[in-house]
Design a protein around this motif. Structure first.
Motif: not given
Lengths: 1058, 484
Positions: B92-106, B130-135
């Motif tokens: 859950t946390n993985f998908v949550f954070w990776i999802g947050i990481g999407h706005a930056g690159t978008l 994004t970088i921090f969220a993906v970390i």
């Protein structure tokens, strides 16, 4: 105590050799040097009784005893050392089996002990013995863990302090001297029941020497009422048992003959044999059950009546009357006319009894009425009269000589103790402090005896209160003998030198009778010689045969075909009226707990974690009651976050009180509660600690089974209970498929027309399936018609596959590790439920969903159709478990094999490692898994590989390298007393499994997923009596196949064409 | 063309206010103001609040390694997982954070390619986020495995056993997708930083700063040749990143969609996950930008218009996930598969009903307030409202993962998951880590792309005529400067 290697004493008449002048002179310096010769080793012995050195010694010892004297007689030397030269026939790394038996109170279970390099690792039923035919049960399977129980005490103690053997020697001498003076009046022996002819012989010898001595036998779950009834009906020295081999109609009245009632092994096998249905027209037996709590016997019933245990007498009277009207005989007439005229129990449908009686009479000669052995003798006597009217005696109910002579009861003993006549009390096995009736206040009596001695393999409450404790042996450690259920003579053969230097009951009794401690099997041989009346070479041959095969068939069974009408009538006259039970005065019933029996297994982790077949409760017992009773008392069960939170009540009976959680058990009779015995012995060891409550505290001599007038009061507290199955119903899913015999006969392919299977289009696969072109193709079929849900397979699998126990806390979290589980669902009406059992292990799907999702290829398919786990490759993503539709994968959330169960969360702070003895049990052919690894059923791949190797070795240069059909069995299959599990090679036409898989009643669980399981089920067929009132005669969906199933799955409209 | 009547002139100007686009830099800030204002954050001593916040969040961030140490040393069992629920907060946390990481690159890639000029003042911080969220995201799949010391089995490293990965497993695709995404996002972000790092280097007053920013600026001199290369590289990276925005979360969704678990086995997942990710990502951008805009007085660069735009995207994507939720139900019913139907009924009305309805409230209902202009214009209302998607998107992943597997095919094996203190503390730790890293970022790197913002000022327009904006309209009420 320093243990010193005992060199064999030099023969008195031989030359004396000496190693040095020091020895010759026997100087203290030399003595010291001799003892300090291996100081490092000596130190090790002191601290760690199971160091490598010591283990090698034990190992060597058991190999030595295995090797000599054909088939494993113990070498007569008193000292045992490792092999310096390996015997020619010994192949290191190969297992060997020794015939032995587990003593039980109603006859030993004939077994084979599998040993590996001298340590027993697994128990199997003795395939040669007609009573077990290679089958076993959960207790036989788990008993091996008791052998290695680290809680077993290693030392003789006197008043709680370590004592010397010489002190015990002196004590025995003293006891004998004291007894001689009073011709035994001061001596009493209280023994458990082991059915051992040698013990009977020694007992006779003891009583010959001390005629006034008291010999009492106490078994809390065998009070001897059946013996009383048998004595009345068939004369003294007799006992009876069911023989279901040809039984076609069975009525079990409060008799859990498939479960906790003793002798279940043969009963289960015979019952299952009569239950097996392969093709239309096959004869199937019919089972009627009238019982208070839902037992596994009740779950197999075609018709089940909820009946209080106290109403069984009245129920049988009505049944007898009905049978008399159809097929009376003099004995039944006599019994009925002398018995009080009790009315039909409240709420029991007379028509039920009428139709049941009619069915029993129709099948007279092949029908039988079974009554629980703890029911009053009067009720059992009436049942014997009914059975005689049904022509059951000698057919479905056999009479045989009693296993042991009558002995004093614990009441008699208590009276003598009270009188102060007894000066020395010897307690052999058992645990009377814990389980004696409370009104005897046995603890005070024991304290009043000047000298008491307890010999027990496991130290328990009684050991602590006795002045002497003598560590006993496990049955795998010492020679013994016993009678098995059918009366055959079985040998109990040791497979390992006593781990904790204990001594057996027989050895102790031998010393008590003034003889020297016997060497090896001498004592047993003596009994055997007396029994067989043979001598010389003939005796040797017969003995070798006994040791090799494990038994001598029963020589004689009583030919009794009729009962003594007058005596039975006299006994039946005592059938008592039972007061109506109500919410304020409940009827309590003390039942044995399926896992713990009478409490002797409480420190056994496998059995603690073994789910109760009906309640699925582990690590605890609980008062069982019906939902109506619970409602009336305002008691609740709730599943909170996967944990069963049960109200705790204060149960009061005649002034005695215990506090216990209640579990609402579907199908339980109203206003009666079941009190499972066996729990609440914290002193047994770390495993036993904190589990359950002690129901013995309510038990009295006059209420040792039935306890009317029990009160339950809510305490307001709750207790969390660990159940392995929280959801009890199938939610309308077609998981267990059932049909009535008539439906099966009409359409043997009925299973395919149930639920979604009827609608799914042909399955297609997206992935290319792995090539299944191996030499063998393994598959398993489980027959749901015969599976009783006894859970023996679970323990067998645990023992075979080194499955760790995880503890109550982890079970509550849903982390139990069993590779095979038995799902139990309730069906039908909530008030009168039926129950079905379904063993579920890894299905070895040909199109396995676990395999596609593992990122590292740790779970892959082999060419023989097995889904194999590469533990070394597994990194533990757990994705496979998520994608497994059967949820059979188990994950090692902690290092269960390395950390203590109460310190799992301590991580590296907890001491690492496992008890040395527990390691000895591990199967060396199965990896012991570490934490972070997924595991699951392998179809016992280690057995498959071993069988392949054996076949190749046997084949030598010939091309015939195939495993012979039927020679390879998985652990669950081998244990299954109902023969419900069939495993084998689909490519071999001689194997049963292929034939079963092709039967029309074969189905796959969740067929629509197209995972193509290799484990399939034969639909369950019930045999209801259509004449029965309210009988559910149809199990299939009532609508025809052409009709819409829309309400079921919403596909009706699109499926109109088929 | 223009009327001389002052009255009509005023009316025209008033009308123009409605017709015209608002400028992307308010108050006609000059180029040097922009440079000064952004660089000042890095150059001036850190304000007290920064120290307090950094120490606090740093302490919370320290929970992450503490919990991970305990986890690895003891076993995955310290989490609340069990057998039907083998994944819960970890994934859950993985998908949550990776999802947050999407706005930056978008924002940095897709909006760049589609020439959305308003991206310039928010892309730097969104990318950093994004970088921090993906970390934060990467921690979970890496550490959720039972034996992390063998996690290298996931990478196709040639080994003596010649065992390869299972290329059919979506989990493996995940490894590749996430690591690619992280690498590309990092390079993209760093590349965009180079001209601004050079500015910081040039403005540096201490030797140390000169050294550090000098090394980081990689010899940027702002020559025409360098700019040409830069623009090309940036465009290429934007081109590479664009499919990644879509692919990463699609691949993440395959973890579920390709399984056979009812509730996971759904073809709608890839677009639904991407929409959800953008939804959650924009909510998080807003969550971070609104306070920092206030704290550093960046109203002229991150204008209300930016916030308004992001609110609209949030509204759009929030509605998309709402559609997806209802479509899942429809398909479950339409499929006629009792297992599917049960899975969805259980979601809404089973033991985890509260999670489901929290998700619906946060993700579908709350963003609907963004239809109202007031709600988009008032930054504090926006800040309050985006907390709903932030929470709701976590619940969405929890609902999908846990409610599907806690009750699947065989009722005998149904179970329940409840988190342990380790689950909770680790998640809080990653939140701390995320904010902590962001605080370090705003302190040491220019949080707004200086040179790109300058590009969207009127001055950057070759046709700039002072009082006219790039569209040539006199819409600024500011005093007119004399024509050159």
């Amino acid at each position: 105590m320093k243990r010193v290697l005992q060199h064999p004493p030099a023969p008195a008449h031989g030359r004396t050799y000496w190693r040095s002048l020091g020895e010759y002179a026997k100087t203290p310096d030399f003595e010291e040097w001799l003892h300090r010769e291996f100081p490092a080793g000596a130190a090790e012995w002191e601290q760690d009784p199971l160091s490598r050195r010591n283990f090698l010694r034990l190992m060597g010892a058991s190999l030595a005893l295995a090797g000599l004297g054909l088939g494993g007689c113990r070498r007569p030397e008193a000292h045992l050392v490792p092999f310096t030269q390996s015997p020619e026939w010994l192949i290191s790394g190969k297992t060997m089996s020794f015939a032995t038996a587990q003593p039980r109170r109603r006859g030993a279970v004939p077994l084979l002990a599998t040993t590996f390099d001298g340590r027993p690792i697994k128990m199997e039923g003795n395939p040669l013995h007609p009573f077990s035919e290679g089958k076993s049960d959960n207790h036989a399977q788990a008993s091996i863990l008791d052998l290695y129980d680290p809680a077993r005490r290693r030392h003789l103690t006197f008043q709680g302090k370590k004592a010397d053997t010489s002190q015990l020697e002196a004590e025995i001498k003293r006891v004998r001297a004291e007894a001689s003076a009073s011709s035994g009046a001061t001596l009493a022996v209280l023994a458990d029941e082991t059915c051992s002819p040698t013990r009977e012989r020694l007992r006779a010898e003891l009583l010959r020497q001390f005629p006034q001595a008291t010999w009492a036998v106490y078994e809390p779950l065998a009070p001897g009422y059946d013996a009383e009834a048998s004595t009345a009906a068939f004369g003294p020295g007799t006992q009876f048992r069911a023989n279901l081999a040809n039984a076609s109609t069975i009525l079990a009245a409060d008799c859990d003959f498939l479960g906790s009632e003793d002798g279940d092994l043969a009963d289960t096998r015979n019952f299952a044999a009569g239950r097996r249905i392969r093709k239309p027209g096959d004869k199937v037996n019919r089972l009627y059950v009238a019982e208070p709590r839902f037992s596994i016997t009740g779950s197999m019933a075609d018709h089940r009546l909820r009946l209080r245990a106290g109403e069984v007498g009245a129920f049988l009277l009505e049944l007898g009357r009905q049978i008399r009207s159809l097929r009376g005989n003099a004995e039944l007439n006599a019994a009925l006319s002398s018995a009080p005229d009790l009315p039909l129990p409240h709420g029991v449908d007379a028509a039920w009894i009428r139709e049941c009686a009619a069915d029993l009479v129709t099948n007279a000669g092949r029908s039988v009425v079974l009554v629980g052995r703890r029911q009053p003798a009067s009720v059992q006597a009436l049942a014997l009269a009914i059975n005689s009217a049904l022509g059951a005696i000698g057919n479905t109910l056999v009479v045989q000589p009693a296993f042991s002579a009558p002995a004093a009861s614990i009441r008699d003993l208590a009276a003598r103790l009270q009188a102060g006549a007894i000066k020395s009390l010897i307690i052999l096995g058992g645990n009377p402090i814990y389980n004696a009736p409370t009104d005897l206040s046995f603890e005070n009596l024991l304290a009043s005896v000047p000298s008491s001695l307890h010999l027990s393999a496991q130290p328990n409450a009684t050991s602590a209160k006795s002045s002497w404790f003598v560590p006993g042996t496990h049955y795998l450690e010492a020679w013994g003998d016993a009678l098995s259920g059918d009366g055959s003579y079985v040998s109990i053969q040791p497979t390992i030198q006593p781990l904790w230097a204990g001594e057996s009951q027989l050895e102790f009794l031998c010393r008590l009778t003034g003889q020297a401690k016997p060497i090896g099997p001498a004592l047993i041989k003596e009994t055997f010689a007396a029994r067989t009346n043979q001598s010389g070479q003939k005796l040797e041959d017969a003995w070798n045969n006994l040791v090799r095969e494990g038994f001598v068939p029963a020589s004689s069974t009583s030919a009794a075909k009729s009962v003594n009408g007058a005596a039975v009538a006299a006994l039946a006259a005592k059938i008592g009226d039972t007061a109506e039970a109500s919410a304020g005065a409940l009827e309590g019933v003390f039942v044995s707990s399926p896992a713990m029996d009478d409490g002797r297994y409480l420190n056994n982790g496998w059995l603690q974690e073994w789910p109760d077949p009906m309640t699925k409760l582990t690590w605890d017992n609980a008062i069982l009651l019906s939902s109506t009773t619970a409602k009336a008392l305002g008691l609740r069960n709730e599943i909170v976050k996967g944990i069963l939170v049960a109200d705790v009540v204060r149960a009061t009976l005649a002034g005695q009180t215990v506090e216990a959680p209640v579990v609402i058990a579907p199908g339980h009779v109203d206003f009666a509660v079941s009190l499972p015995l066996g729990y609440g012995q914290d002193e047994l060891g770390p495993v036993a600690k904190g589990s359950g409550f002690n129901a013995y505290r309510l038990r009295r001599t006059d209420a040792d089974y039935l306890a009317p007038g029990l009160k339950l009061e809510k305490t307001g507290r709750t207790r969390q209970l660990a159940v392995t199955q929280e959801h009890q119903v199938m939610e309308g899913r077609d998981l267990v498929r059932e049909a009535a015999v008539a439906e099966f006969n009409e359409d043997p392919g009925w299973v395919k027309k149930v639920g979604m299977d009827a609608h799914i289009p042909p399955n297609q696969s997206f992935y290319k399936s792995p090539k299944l072109d191996g030499e063998y193709q393994w598959a398993m079929v489980i027959d749901l018609s015969t599976c009783t849900g006894c859970n023996a397979c679970v323990t067998a699998c645990t023992a075979e596959n080194n499955i760790p126990i995880v503890g109550k806390d982890q079970v509550m979290k849903g982390r139990e590790m069993h590779w095979i589980r038995v799902d139990r669902y309730y069906t039908g009406e909530p008030e009168e439920p039926e129950a079905v059992a379904q063993p579920v292990a890894c299905m070895q799907c040909e199109n396995a969903p676990c395999e596609t999702v593992c990122p590292v290829n740790a779970t892959v398919h082999n060419e023989e159709g097995l889904n194999v786990m590469a533990y070394n490759r597994c990194i533990g993503t757990r994705y496979c478990a998520n994608n497994c539709p059967y949820k059979v994968r188990r994950f090692n959330f902690f290092d269960y094999n390395q950390r203590a169960l109460d310190k799992l969360y301590w991580g590296p702070v907890a001491p690492k490692g496992t008890e040395e003895t527990i390691k000895l049990q591990k199967n060396p052919n199965v990896t012991v898994r570490m934490r972070g690894v997924m595991e699951k059923c392998t179809f016992c791949v280690q057995r498959i590989e071993e069988a392949k190797i054996s076949a190749r070795v046997k084949a030598r240069d010939s091309a015939n390298i195939r495993i012979p059909a039927g020679s390879l069995k998985t652990a669950c299959q081998q244990a299954c007393p109902a023969d419900a599990i069939v495993f084998g090679d689909l490519k071999n036409e001689k194997e049963q499994v292929g034939q079963l898989r092709n039967l029309p009643q074969n189905y796959s669980l969740l067929e629509y997923l197209n995972v193509r399981p290799r484990l399939t089920y034969l639909g369950r067929v019930r045999n209801p009596n259509p004449a029965m009132p309210g009988a559910r005669t149809s199990y299939l969906p009532s609508h025809g196949h052409g009709e819409s199933h829309g309400s079921e799955n919403g596909r009706g409209k699109t499926e109109g064409g088929h | 063309m223009r009327a001389d009547n002052p009255a009509s002139h005023a009316a025209f100007a008033k009308a123009a206010e409605y017709i015209d686009r608002k400028p992307l830099v308010s108050n006609r800030r000059s180029l040097s103001w922009i440079t000064d204002h952004v660089c000042r954050i890095v150059e001036q001593p850190a304000p007290l609040w920064w120290w307090i916040a950094t120490v606090c969040f740093g302490a919370v961030a320290a929970l992450t390694p503490a919990m991970l140490t305990y986890l690895v040393a003891t076993g995955v069992g310290v989490w609340g997982l069990n057998v039907p629920v083998c994944w819960a907060w970890d994934i859950t946390n993985f998908v949550f954070w990776i999802g947050i990481g999407h706005a930056g690159t978008l924002i940095s890639a897709i909006l760049f390619l589609t020439r959305q000029k308003w991206r310039t003042s928010i892309n730097r911080s969104a990318e950093a986020m994004t970088i921090f969220a993906v970390i934060c995201a990467g921690i979970f799949p890496a550490f959720h495995v039972g034996r992390i010391w063998f996690a290298w089995f996931l990478f196709p490293i040639p080994n003596a056993n010649a065992i390869w990965q299972n290329f059919r497993s979506p989990l493996l695709w995940d490894v590749f997708a996430v690591s690619t995404y992280f690498t590309v996002s990092l390079i993209f972000w760093y590349l965009g930083l180079i001209p601004d790092l050079a500015s910081l280097r040039d403005r540096a007053t201490t030797r140390l700063r000169q050294m550090i920013y000098g090394i980081l600026a990689m010899g940027w001199r702002g020559s025409n040749r360098q700019w040409t290369h830069y623009e090309k590289a940036y465009l290429i990276l934007a081109g590479i990143s664009t499919p990644l925005v879509l692919s990463v979360h699609s691949v993440v969704s395959f973890d579920f969609a390709t399984s056979i678990v009812p509730g996971w086995h759904t073809t709608i997942f890839p677009p639904y996950f991407v929409a959800g990710a953008i939804f959650g990502g924009f909510a998080m951008v807003l969550t971070l930008l609104i306070p920092f805009r206030e704290l550093y007085g960046l109203h002229d660069l991150v204008t209300d218009k930016h916030i308004d735009n992001m609110c609209k995207i949030t509204l759009l994507t929030g509605s998309l996930v709402g559609y997806a939720y209802s479509m899942e139900f429809f398909i479950a019913w339409y499929s006629g598969n009792p297992y599917e139907i049960y899975a969805f009924m259980n979601r809404a009305f089973g033991p985890y009903w509260w999670a489901y309805w929290a998700m619906i409230t946060c993700n579908v209902i709350a963003p609907q307030l963004f239809w109202f202009k007031y709600c988009r214009q008032n930054p504090w209302v926006v800040l309050a409202l985006v907390m709903f998607p932030n929470t709701g998107m976590w619940f969405e992943r929890f609902v999908i993962i846990v409610t599907s597997i806690h009750r699947d095919f065989l009722p005998s094996s149904w179970g329940y998951f409840s988190p342990t203190w380790v689950d909770i503390t680790l998640f809080i730790g990653t939140i701390g880590l995320f904010v902590f890293l962001f605080l370090l970022f705003v302190r040491f790197l220019p949080m707004i792309t200086i040179f790109e913002v300058k590009n969207v000022t009127p001055e950057a327009d070759p046709h700039h005529h002072g009082e006219h904006d790039s569209q040539g309209h006199a819409s600024h009420p500011a005093p007119a400067k004399a024509h050159a």
